[in-house]
Design a protein around this motif. Structure first.
Motif, PDB file in Angstrom:
ATOM      1  N   MET A   1     -20.178   5.419   7.367  1.00 37.22           N
ATOM      2  CA  MET A   1     -19.435   4.210   7.780  1.00 37.22           C
ATOM      3  C   MET A   1     -19.877   3.030   6.928  1.00 37.22           C
ATOM      4  SD  MET A   1     -19.298   2.304  11.515  1.00 37.22           S
ATOM      5  CE  MET A   1     -18.585   3.753  12.278  1.00 37.22           C
ATOM      6  N   ALA A   2     -18.906   2.288   6.379  1.00 45.35           N
ATOM      7  CA  ALA A   2     -19.234   1.141   5.531  1.00 45.35           C
ATOM      8  C   ALA A   2     -19.885   0.043   6.350  1.00 45.35           C
ATOM      9  CB  ALA A   2     -17.969   0.612   4.865  1.00 45.35           C
ATOM     10  N   LYS A   3     -20.837  -0.632   5.757  1.00 41.54           N
ATOM     11  CA  LYS A   3     -21.530  -1.720   6.430  1.00 41.54           C
ATOM     12  C   LYS A   3     -20.614  -2.933   6.547  1.00 41.54           C
ATOM     13  CE  LYS A   3     -25.794  -4.413   6.279  1.00 41.54           C
ATOM     14  NZ  LYS A   3     -27.028  -4.692   5.523  1.00 41.54           N
ATOM     15  N   ARG A   4     -20.537  -3.488   7.756  1.00 38.79           N
ATOM     16  CA  ARG A   4     -19.681  -4.647   7.980  1.00 38.79           C
ATOM     17  C   ARG A   4     -20.390  -5.919   7.559  1.00 38.79           C
ATOM     18  NH1 ARG A   4     -18.211  -3.194  14.210  1.00 38.79           N
ATOM     19  NH2 ARG A   4     -16.918  -1.375  13.836  1.00 38.79           N
ATOM     20  N   LYS A   5     -19.620  -6.872   7.150  1.00 37.94           N
ATOM     21  CA  LYS A   5     -20.168  -8.179   6.789  1.00 37.94           C
ATOM     22  C   LYS A   5     -20.230  -9.061   8.026  1.00 37.94           C
ATOM     23  CE  LYS A   5     -18.481  -8.082   2.026  1.00 37.94           C
ATOM     24  NZ  LYS A   5     -17.666  -8.779   1.014  1.00 37.94           N
ATOM     25  N   PRO A   6     -21.196  -9.995   8.064  1.00 38.94           N
ATOM     26  CA  PRO A   6     -21.259 -10.909   9.200  1.00 38.94           C
ATOM     27  C   PRO A   6     -19.942 -11.653   9.371  1.00 38.94           C
ATOM     28  CG  PRO A   6     -23.239 -11.081   7.885  1.00 38.94           C
ATOM     29  CD  PRO A   6     -22.284 -10.213   7.114  1.00 38.94           C
ATOM     30  N   ALA A   7     -19.609 -11.957  10.630  1.00 37.47           N
ATOM     31  CA  ALA A   7     -18.297 -12.539  10.922  1.00 37.47           C
ATOM     32  C   ALA A   7     -18.217 -14.023  10.625  1.00 37.47           C
ATOM     33  CB  ALA A   7     -17.953 -12.296  12.387  1.00 37.47           C
ATOM     34  N   THR A   8     -19.350 -14.709  10.599  1.00 36.12           N
ATOM     35  CA  THR A   8     -19.301 -16.159  10.495  1.00 36.12           C
ATOM     36  C   THR A   8     -20.293 -16.678   9.476  1.00 36.12           C
ATOM     37  OG1 THR A   8     -20.926 -16.361  12.260  1.00 36.12           O
ATOM     38  CG2 THR A   8     -18.623 -16.428  12.911  1.00 36.12           C
ATOM     39  N   LEU A   9     -20.035 -17.883   9.003  1.00 40.25           N
ATOM     40  CA  LEU A   9     -20.999 -18.612   8.204  1.00 40.25           C
ATOM     41  C   LEU A   9     -22.064 -19.192   9.113  1.00 40.25           C
ATOM     42  CD1 LEU A   9     -18.561 -20.639   5.916  1.00 40.25           C
ATOM     43  CD2 LEU A   9     -19.950 -18.688   5.223  1.00 40.25           C
ATOM     44  N   ALA A  10     -23.213 -19.597   8.503  1.00 35.93           N
ATOM     45  CA  ALA A  10     -24.225 -20.292   9.291  1.00 35.93           C
ATOM     46  C   ALA A  10     -23.614 -21.545   9.881  1.00 35.93           C
ATOM     47  CB  ALA A  10     -25.420 -20.646   8.410  1.00 35.93           C
ATOM     48  N   GLY A  11     -23.792 -21.746  11.177  1.00 40.97           N
ATOM     49  CA  GLY A  11     -23.239 -22.920  11.820  1.00 40.97           C
ATOM     50  C   GLY A  11     -21.947 -22.669  12.557  1.00 40.97           C
ATOM     51  N   ASP A  12     -21.321 -21.470  12.395  1.00 36.27           N
ATOM     52  CA  ASP A  12     -20.114 -21.158  13.134  1.00 36.27           C
ATOM     53  C   ASP A  12     -20.475 -20.684  14.541  1.00 36.27           C
ATOM     54  OD1 ASP A  12     -17.819 -19.934  10.563  1.00 36.27           O
ATOM     55  OD2 ASP A  12     -18.807 -21.845  10.841  1.00 36.27           O
ATOM     56  N   VAL A  13     -19.473 -20.206  15.279  1.00 33.90           N
ATOM     57  CA  VAL A  13     -19.729 -19.727  16.626  1.00 33.90           C
ATOM     58  C   VAL A  13     -20.767 -18.601  16.554  1.00 33.90           C
ATOM     59  CG1 VAL A  13     -18.731 -18.659  18.673  1.00 33.90           C
ATOM     60  CG2 VAL A  13     -17.382 -20.289  17.336  1.00 33.90           C
ATOM     61  N   PRO A  14     -21.887 -18.725  17.253  1.00 34.33           N
ATOM     62  CA  PRO A  14     -22.930 -17.697  17.173  1.00 34.33           C
ATOM     63  C   PRO A  14     -22.393 -16.329  17.585  1.00 34.33           C
ATOM     64  CG  PRO A  14     -23.748 -19.659  18.297  1.00 34.33           C
ATOM     65  CD  PRO A  14     -22.261 -19.835  18.136  1.00 34.33           C
ATOM     66  N   SER A  15     -22.945 -15.286  16.981  1.00 38.78           N
ATOM     67  CA  SER A  15     -22.482 -13.933  17.303  1.00 38.78           C
ATOM     68  C   SER A  15     -22.667 -13.620  18.778  1.00 38.78           C
ATOM     69  CB  SER A  15     -23.221 -12.907  16.440  1.00 38.78           C
ATOM     70  OG  SER A  15     -24.623 -12.997  16.627  1.00 38.78           O
ATOM     71  N   ARG A  16     -23.763 -14.104  19.377  1.00 38.86           N
ATOM     72  CA  ARG A  16     -23.978 -13.819  20.802  1.00 38.86           C
ATOM     73  C   ARG A  16     -22.836 -14.405  21.643  1.00 38.86           C
ATOM     74  NH1 ARG A  16     -27.311 -18.000  19.637  1.00 38.86           N
ATOM     75  NH2 ARG A  16     -26.953 -19.901  20.849  1.00 38.86           N
ATOM     76  N   GLN A  17     -22.310 -15.580  21.215  1.00 39.36           N
ATOM     77  CA  GLN A  17     -21.222 -16.203  21.970  1.00 39.36           C
ATOM     78  C   GLN A  17     -19.953 -15.361  21.871  1.00 39.36           C
ATOM     79  OE1 GLN A  17     -21.541 -18.963  23.891  1.00 39.36           O
ATOM     80  NE2 GLN A  17     -19.428 -18.702  24.597  1.00 39.36           N
ATOM     81  N   GLN A  18     -19.681 -14.843  20.680  1.00 41.03           N
ATOM     82  CA  GLN A  18     -18.507 -13.996  20.500  1.00 41.03           C
ATOM     83  C   GLN A  18     -18.620 -12.715  21.330  1.00 41.03           C
ATOM     84  OE1 GLN A  18     -17.220 -13.632  16.286  1.00 41.03           O
ATOM     85  NE2 GLN A  18     -18.908 -15.015  15.854  1.00 41.03           N
ATOM     86  N   LEU A  41     -12.694  -5.509  19.883  1.00 38.78           N
ATOM     87  CA  LEU A  41     -12.548  -6.957  20.069  1.00 38.78           C
ATOM     88  C   LEU A  41     -13.274  -7.744  18.989  1.00 38.78           C
ATOM     89  CD1 LEU A  41     -12.997  -7.230  23.947  1.00 38.78           C
ATOM     90  CD2 LEU A  41     -10.875  -7.536  22.653  1.00 38.78           C
ATOM     91  N   LEU A  42     -14.269  -7.106  18.357  1.00 40.13           N
ATOM     92  CA  LEU A  42     -15.094  -7.787  17.346  1.00 40.13           C
ATOM     93  C   LEU A  42     -15.117  -6.960  16.062  1.00 40.13           C
ATOM     94  CD1 LEU A  42     -17.980  -8.540  19.848  1.00 40.13           C
ATOM     95  CD2 LEU A  42     -16.470 -10.276  18.880  1.00 40.13           C
ATOM     96  N   PRO A  43     -13.977  -6.809  15.394  1.00 36.68           N
ATOM     97  CA  PRO A  43     -13.892  -5.882  14.255  1.00 36.68           C
ATOM     98  C   PRO A  43     -14.760  -6.262  13.066  1.00 36.68           C
ATOM     99  CG  PRO A  43     -11.921  -7.253  14.415  1.00 36.68           C
ATOM    100  CD  PRO A  43     -12.701  -7.485  15.672  1.00 36.68           C
ATOM    101  N   LYS A  44     -15.138  -7.530  12.938  1.00 35.99           N
ATOM    102  CA  LYS A  44     -15.947  -7.948  11.792  1.00 35.99           C
ATOM    103  C   LYS A  44     -17.426  -8.080  12.131  1.00 35.99           C
ATOM    104  CE  LYS A  44     -12.170 -10.475   9.532  1.00 35.99           C
ATOM    105  NZ  LYS A  44     -11.754 -11.787   8.970  1.00 35.99           N
ATOM    106  N   MET A  45     -17.781  -7.781  13.356  1.00 39.88           N
ATOM    107  CA  MET A  45     -19.170  -7.931  13.792  1.00 39.88           C
ATOM    108  C   MET A  45     -19.945  -6.646  13.495  1.00 39.88           C
ATOM    109  SD  MET A  45     -21.184 -10.105  15.606  1.00 39.88           S
ATOM    110  CE  MET A  45     -20.050 -11.027  16.648  1.00 39.88           C
ATOM    111  N   ARG A  49     -25.602  -5.641  15.617  1.00 42.02           N
ATOM    112  CA  ARG A  49     -25.750  -6.944  16.248  1.00 42.02           C
ATOM    113  C   ARG A  49     -25.245  -6.910  17.690  1.00 42.02           C
ATOM    114  NH1 ARG A  49     -23.842 -11.755  12.546  1.00 42.02           N
ATOM    115  NH2 ARG A  49     -25.300 -10.610  11.233  1.00 42.02           N
ATOM    116  N   ILE A  50     -24.130  -6.201  17.901  1.00 39.23           N
ATOM    117  CA  ILE A  50     -23.600  -6.050  19.250  1.00 39.23           C
ATOM    118  C   ILE A  50     -24.587  -5.259  20.117  1.00 39.23           C
ATOM    119  CG2 ILE A  50     -21.699  -5.139  20.638  1.00 39.23           C
ATOM    120  CD1 ILE A  50     -19.882  -5.432  18.183  1.00 39.23           C
TER     121      ILE A  50
END
Length: 206
Positions: A1-18, A41-45, A49-50
């Motif tokens: 399985m290809a490694k996913r890239k983080p969904a947000t830049l630093a300062g965006d909605v935190p991953s825990r919030q998503q 629901l979180l295809p780019k996460m 991390r989840i």
């Protein structure tokens, strides 16, 4: 399985919030919480991390495993048993709570104390777990003032610090607006960039 890239830049909605919002969405729709459904629901996460956050929520008592003794091949199922509202719990993998970040402390404090200088805000936001430097408070106040979140009640002068207060109607939510590395101010409550600082070399303000 290809490694996913983080969904947000630093300062965006935190991953825990998503992740937390996705868990609450599944709960509200009366669907069982599973990793497959969270992944949808979180295809780019990143899945790790989840998993880490879900493990922390279970350890802290927010989420419970519905089938802890599942047989091999069965899907792990979870249930949200302690819903504290919109703001995601801040938990480590072992369920412990880390100190609140400095800017989050500043954001929450300025709503409480009324009018303040950067020094007064830093002092009021400082806790035994985290000390806030006046330079951190000063930079944050400047960005918030440029974005019209803070009203300047007294301009700065020689040996006279500026005074601020939260502008009417500008409390957008519990998550602190974040200063990105690109010197933009991003509000995770509204999911919008609310101010961009142009550098002097680009012909704007320093």
């Amino acid at each position: 399985m290809a490694k996913r890239k983080p969904a947000t830049l630093a300062g965006d909605v935190p991953s825990r919030q998503q992740i937390w919002e996705s868990i609450r969405t599944l709960k509200a729709s009366q669907r069982t919480i599973t990793m497959d459904r969270l992944n949808l629901l979180l295809p780019k996460m990143p899945e790790s991390r989840i998993t880490d956050y879900l493990r922390g929520l279970v350890a802290a008592g927010y989420v419970e495993r519905r089938n802890p003794n599942k047989a091999i091949g069965d899907v792990a199922e979870y249930e949200l048993i302690r819903d504290i509202g919109f703001e995601a719990p801040r938990v480590r993998r072992d369920g412990s709570e880390p100190p609140v970040p400095g800017r989050e402390q500043l954001w929450r404090t300025m709503k409480i104390i009324g009018e303040f200088t950067a020094q007064e805000l830093a002092d009021a936001a400082t806790t035994p777990a985290r000390s806030i430097a006046v330079n951190t408070a000063h930079e944050y106040c400047q960005f918030l003032a440029h974005a019209n979140y803070l009203h300047i009640t007294r301009a700065s002068g020689p040996n006279l610090p500026a005074r601020y207060r939260l502008a009417s109607g500008r409390w957008t939510g519990p998550m602190a607006p974040q200063i990105r590395r690109t010197k933009e101010l991003y509000d995770p409550n509204t999911k919008a960039v609310v101010y961009s600082r142009v550098t002097k070399t680009e012909g704007g303000e320093p």
